[in-house]
Motif scaffolding. Structure first.
Motif, PDB file in Angstrom:
ATOM      1  N   LYS A 154       0.617  -1.128   0.159  1.00 28.93           N
ATOM      2  CA  LYS A 154      -0.090   0.130   0.078  1.00 28.93           C
ATOM      3  C   LYS A 154       0.850   1.432  -0.012  1.00 28.93           C
ATOM      4  CE  LYS A 154      -3.691  -2.368   2.767  1.00 28.93           C
ATOM      5  NZ  LYS A 154      -4.586  -2.287   3.868  1.00 28.93           N
ATOM      6  N   THR A 155       0.295   2.375  -0.523  1.00 32.45           N
ATOM      7  CA  THR A 155       1.029   3.558  -0.571  1.00 32.45           C
ATOM      8  C   THR A 155       0.877   4.444   0.841  1.00 32.45           C
ATOM      9  OG1 THR A 155       0.598   4.188  -2.899  1.00 32.45           O
ATOM     10  CG2 THR A 155       1.213   5.853  -1.625  1.00 32.45           C
ATOM     11  N   GLN A 156       1.884   4.623   1.788  1.00 26.99           N
ATOM     12  CA  GLN A 156       1.708   5.263   2.892  1.00 26.99           C
ATOM     13  C   GLN A 156       1.904   6.871   2.725  1.00 26.99           C
ATOM     14  OE1 GLN A 156       4.234   1.451   4.939  1.00 26.99           O
ATOM     15  NE2 GLN A 156       5.028   3.416   4.801  1.00 26.99           N
ATOM     16  N   ILE A 157       0.745   7.624   2.948  1.00 27.45           N
ATOM     17  CA  ILE A 157       0.910   9.092   2.850  1.00 27.45           C
ATOM     18  C   ILE A 157       1.520   9.593   4.165  1.00 27.45           C
ATOM     19  CG2 ILE A 157      -0.690  10.945   2.585  1.00 27.45           C
ATOM     20  CD1 ILE A 157      -0.812   8.738   0.133  1.00 27.45           C
ATOM     21  N   VAL A 158       2.180  10.638   3.616  1.00 28.57           N
ATOM     22  CA  VAL A 158       2.893  11.424   4.813  1.00 28.57           C
ATOM     23  C   VAL A 158       1.896  12.508   5.223  1.00 28.57           C
ATOM     24  CG1 VAL A 158       4.827  12.955   5.125  1.00 28.57           C
ATOM     25  CG2 VAL A 158       4.916  10.966   3.816  1.00 28.57           C
ATOM     26  N   SER A 159       1.947  12.499   6.547  1.00 28.22           N
ATOM     27  CA  SER A 159       0.984  13.628   7.190  1.00 28.22           C
ATOM     28  C   SER A 159       1.797  14.672   8.094  1.00 28.22           C
ATOM     29  CB  SER A 159      -0.275  12.868   7.959  1.00 28.22           C
ATOM     30  OG  SER A 159       0.750  12.318   9.196  1.00 28.22           O
ATOM     31  N   VAL A 160       2.974  14.825   7.794  1.00 25.93           N
ATOM     32  CA  VAL A 160       3.936  15.763   8.561  1.00 25.93           C
ATOM     33  C   VAL A 160       4.209  16.796   7.685  1.00 25.93           C
ATOM     34  CG1 VAL A 160       6.152  16.051   9.611  1.00 25.93           C
ATOM     35  CG2 VAL A 160       5.061  13.879   9.833  1.00 25.93           C
ATOM     36  N   ALA A 194       5.541  19.358   8.024  1.00 23.25           N
ATOM     37  CA  ALA A 194       7.049  20.214   7.926  1.00 23.25           C
ATOM     38  C   ALA A 194       7.762  19.360   6.730  1.00 23.25           C
ATOM     39  CB  ALA A 194       7.743  19.685   9.113  1.00 23.25           C
ATOM     40  N   VAL A 195       7.315  17.989   6.350  1.00 15.71           N
ATOM     41  CA  VAL A 195       8.269  17.273   5.183  1.00 15.71           C
ATOM     42  C   VAL A 195       7.615  17.802   3.982  1.00 15.71           C
ATOM     43  CG1 VAL A 195       8.522  14.968   4.548  1.00 15.71           C
ATOM     44  CG2 VAL A 195       8.812  15.244   6.922  1.00 15.71           C
ATOM     45  N   THR A 196       6.407  17.571   3.747  1.00 11.63           N
ATOM     46  CA  THR A 196       5.478  17.766   2.535  1.00 11.63           C
ATOM     47  C   THR A 196       5.792  19.348   2.278  1.00 11.63           C
ATOM     48  OG1 THR A 196       3.370  18.139   3.865  1.00 11.63           O
ATOM     49  CG2 THR A 196       3.784  15.898   2.850  1.00 11.63           C
ATOM     50  N   ASP A 197       5.840  20.264   3.133  1.00 12.25           N
ATOM     51  CA  ASP A 197       5.905  21.739   2.573  1.00 12.25           C
ATOM     52  C   ASP A 197       7.395  22.058   2.046  1.00 12.25           C
ATOM     53  OD1 ASP A 197       3.312  22.120   3.615  1.00 12.25           O
ATOM     54  OD2 ASP A 197       4.304  23.053   5.598  1.00 12.25           O
ATOM     55  N   LEU A 198       8.418  21.184   2.106  1.00 11.73           N
ATOM     56  CA  LEU A 198       9.321  21.324   1.420  1.00 11.73           C
ATOM     57  C   LEU A 198       9.344  21.216  -0.058  1.00 11.73           C
ATOM     58  CD1 LEU A 198      12.375  19.551   3.494  1.00 11.73           C
ATOM     59  CD2 LEU A 198      11.941  21.976   3.342  1.00 11.73           C
ATOM     60  N   GLY A 199       8.428  20.598  -0.586  1.00 13.46           N
ATOM     61  CA  GLY A 199       8.055  20.543  -1.886  1.00 13.46           C
ATOM     62  C   GLY A 199       7.121  21.394  -2.539  1.00 13.46           C
ATOM     63  N   LEU A 200       6.751  22.389  -1.925  1.00  9.97           N
ATOM     64  CA  LEU A 200       5.713  23.483  -2.143  1.00  9.97           C
ATOM     65  C   LEU A 200       6.542  24.667  -2.580  1.00  9.97           C
ATOM     66  CD1 LEU A 200       3.018  23.093   0.525  1.00  9.97           C
ATOM     67  CD2 LEU A 200       3.224  22.170  -1.890  1.00  9.97           C
ATOM     68  N   ILE A 211      10.353  11.190  -0.556  1.00 10.99           N
ATOM     69  CA  ILE A 211       9.229  11.355   0.041  1.00 10.99           C
ATOM     70  C   ILE A 211       8.764  12.916   0.068  1.00 10.99           C
ATOM     71  CG2 ILE A 211       8.388  11.419   2.528  1.00 10.99           C
ATOM     72  CD1 ILE A 211      10.618   9.130   3.159  1.00 10.99           C
ATOM     73  N   VAL A 212       9.422  13.608   0.128  1.00  9.94           N
ATOM     74  CA  VAL A 212       9.148  15.144   0.015  1.00  9.94           C
ATOM     75  C   VAL A 212       8.434  15.455  -1.240  1.00  9.94           C
ATOM     76  CG1 VAL A 212      10.066  17.530  -0.135  1.00  9.94           C
ATOM     77  CG2 VAL A 212      11.158  16.077   1.506  1.00  9.94           C
ATOM     78  N   LEU A 213       8.966  14.795  -2.463  1.00 13.02           N
ATOM     79  CA  LEU A 213       8.734  15.231  -3.794  1.00 13.02           C
ATOM     80  C   LEU A 213       7.113  14.618  -3.878  1.00 13.02           C
ATOM     81  CD1 LEU A 213       9.090  16.478  -6.425  1.00 13.02           C
ATOM     82  CD2 LEU A 213      10.185  14.420  -7.235  1.00 13.02           C
ATOM     83  N   SER A 214       7.079  13.348  -3.440  1.00 12.94           N
ATOM     84  CA  SER A 214       5.770  12.649  -3.788  1.00 12.94           C
ATOM     85  C   SER A 214       4.790  12.879  -2.591  1.00 12.94           C
ATOM     86  CB  SER A 214       6.049  11.019  -4.021  1.00 12.94           C
ATOM     87  OG  SER A 214       6.562  10.572  -2.692  1.00 12.94           O
ATOM     88  N   GLY A 215       5.305  12.876  -1.316  1.00 15.03           N
ATOM     89  CA  GLY A 215       4.517  12.945  -0.098  1.00 15.03           C
ATOM     90  C   GLY A 215       3.978  11.710   0.158  1.00 15.03           C
ATOM     91  N   SER A 216       4.821  10.596   0.006  1.00 16.89           N
ATOM     92  CA  SER A 216       4.286   9.150   0.268  1.00 16.89           C
ATOM     93  C   SER A 216       5.451   8.313   0.315  1.00 16.89           C
ATOM     94  CB  SER A 216       3.219   8.553  -0.656  1.00 16.89           C
ATOM     95  OG  SER A 216       3.795   8.526  -2.222  1.00 16.89           O
ATOM     96  N   GLY A 217       5.326   7.151   0.872  1.00 18.13           N
ATOM     97  CA  GLY A 217       6.139   5.978   0.683  1.00 18.13           C
ATOM     98  C   GLY A 217       5.650   4.730  -0.074  1.00 18.13           C
ATOM     99  N   GLN A 218       6.266   4.239  -0.989  1.00 17.43           N
ATOM    100  CA  GLN A 218       5.904   3.028  -1.747  1.00 17.43           C
ATOM    101  C   GLN A 218       6.796   1.999  -1.896  1.00 17.43           C
ATOM    102  OE1 GLN A 218       3.241   4.089  -5.158  1.00 17.43           O
ATOM    103  NE2 GLN A 218       3.884   6.201  -4.653  1.00 17.43           N
ATOM    104  N   ASN A 219       6.486   0.794  -1.944  1.00 19.12           N
ATOM    105  CA  ASN A 219       7.618  -0.366  -2.107  1.00 19.12           C
ATOM    106  C   ASN A 219       8.082  -0.480  -3.528  1.00 19.12           C
ATOM    107  OD1 ASN A 219       4.785  -1.727  -2.632  1.00 19.12           O
ATOM    108  ND2 ASN A 219       6.166  -3.130  -3.565  1.00 19.12           N
ATOM    109  N   THR A 220       7.525   0.542  -4.592  1.00 18.08           N
ATOM    110  CA  THR A 220       7.826   0.538  -6.078  1.00 18.08           C
ATOM    111  C   THR A 220       8.826   1.837  -6.085  1.00 18.08           C
ATOM    112  OG1 THR A 220       5.964   1.829  -6.376  1.00 18.08           O
ATOM    113  CG2 THR A 220       5.717  -0.535  -6.682  1.00 18.08           C
TER     114      THR A 220
END
Length: 340
Positions: free
Chosen positions: A163-169, A171-177, A252-261
């Protein structure tokens, strides 16, 4: 009998020692870098002609640099490993494992620091395993890193349950904005520039870099010169793992998630970029600048293909052809140098 100025000049030229191998190597390296600059310039012209309204837009150039920054960080580590006489087929799988492990619910509870620390420590841990197996376990780098590739991919799938693990932090996702850009430049590009600069300094301005070249060029001669080969190789795989961990965090910053692919075919892209950048597959020669240009060449090709709606399989065929040509050129150059 007085000698003419021409005779004196000729005598001085005859007494002048031939160029050192190091100077000749630098000259060849500069030629390879120059040729890559010419190729990159040609690709920019092609992109500007085929898609003049989109290709030269700053938003598109920023996209190329941002996408290339992640694989670029991996390529810096790969370049050092190859120069040292090794290979790392597990970089893509390590990126996937680090991104998945760093985005679990338990890890995200620790916020920005927890995600960054986990991504880096997982990457370094995988590099440590590779380095120990190769340096002290006597395993061939191809086999050891191939085993890590399979294991890391399997563990990433197990942790994420596919499954795709969505980042909810934030401070991390904002780095890509855009609000996090520095003078219009995304932080990921800045991170790549810093890693590339550090890699260049490490390779060209430190004893560690000289030892890396020596081990890759002739391991037995390096051992007789007093270099601890096992420790040097271990350090190289630790650096490669560290780069994979940093790249995982950037992804993680760019996609906002973690995936095994995540990290699929990163090993191909990193090796290809290093090769066309002038890094010798057998070790002992290579440049960080060349590898960075190699990354930019591949990213520009991908972007041109995407803008012209060409299929992904065509991109992969083009990459394969470029690798073949680069290796053939390397072999011819090495043969000519040996004959000389």
């Amino acid at each position: 009998m007085l000698s003419s100025p021409e005779t004196v000049t000729a005598e001085k030229a005859g007494d002048r020692p031939p160029p050192s191998p190091l100077r000749a190597l630098v000259a060849r390296a500069d030629l390879r870098v120059l040729s890559l600059v010419v190729v990159l310039a040609a690709l920019i012209v092609v992109g500007a002609v085929t898609e003049p309204e989109q290709f030269l837009e700053w938003a598109n150039i920023r996209l190329i640099l941002t996408q290339g920054s992640i694989i670029g960080v991996v390529t810096v580590g790969m370049t050092l490993v190859i120069i040292g006489g090794g290979i790392d087929l597990s970089v893509g799988a390590i990126v996937a494992l680090a991104s998945v492990w760093a985005t679990t619910v338990a890890t995200q509870d620790y916020g920005f620091t927890g995600i960054l620390f986990t991504a880096v420590i997982v990457g370094v841990g995988c590099g440590l395993v590779n380095g120990v197996l190769i340096s002290y376990g006597g395993m061939v780098p191809f086999i050891a890193t191939l085993a890590m590739l399979a294991s890391a991919r399997g563990l990433a799938l197990m942790i994420s349950d596919g499954k795709t693990q969505i980042v909810s932090v934030n401070a991390v996702t904002d780095l890509g904005l855009p609000k996090s850009y520095v003078l219009g430049i995304p932080p990921l590009i800045i991170i790549f520039a810093v890693i590339a600069a550090l890699g260049w300094l490490l390779l060209n301005r430190t004893t560690f870099g000289r030892r890396t070249v020596a081990v890759g060029g002739n391991a037995e001669a390096a051992r007789l010169a007093g270099i601890n080969i096992n420790r040097q190789r271990l350090a190289l795989y630790l650096i490669s793992g560290l780069c994979c961990g940093i790249a995982a965090f950037m992804l993680i910053v760019l996609s906002g998630s973690g995936q095994n692919t995540n990290g699929n075919l990163y090993e191909l892209d990193a090796i290809a970029a290093a090769i066309i950048g002038g890094t010798l597959l057998s070790g002992g020669r290579g440049t960080i600048v060349g590898s960075v240009l190699g990354v930019l060449v591949f990213m520009t090709i991908n972007n041109i293909f995407a803008l012209n709606n060409l299929e992904t399989d065509v991109q992969q065929i083009a990459k394969g052809a470029i690798i073949v040509v680069a290796v053939l050129v390397q072999h011819r150059t090495s043969r000519n140098a040996a004959d000389a």
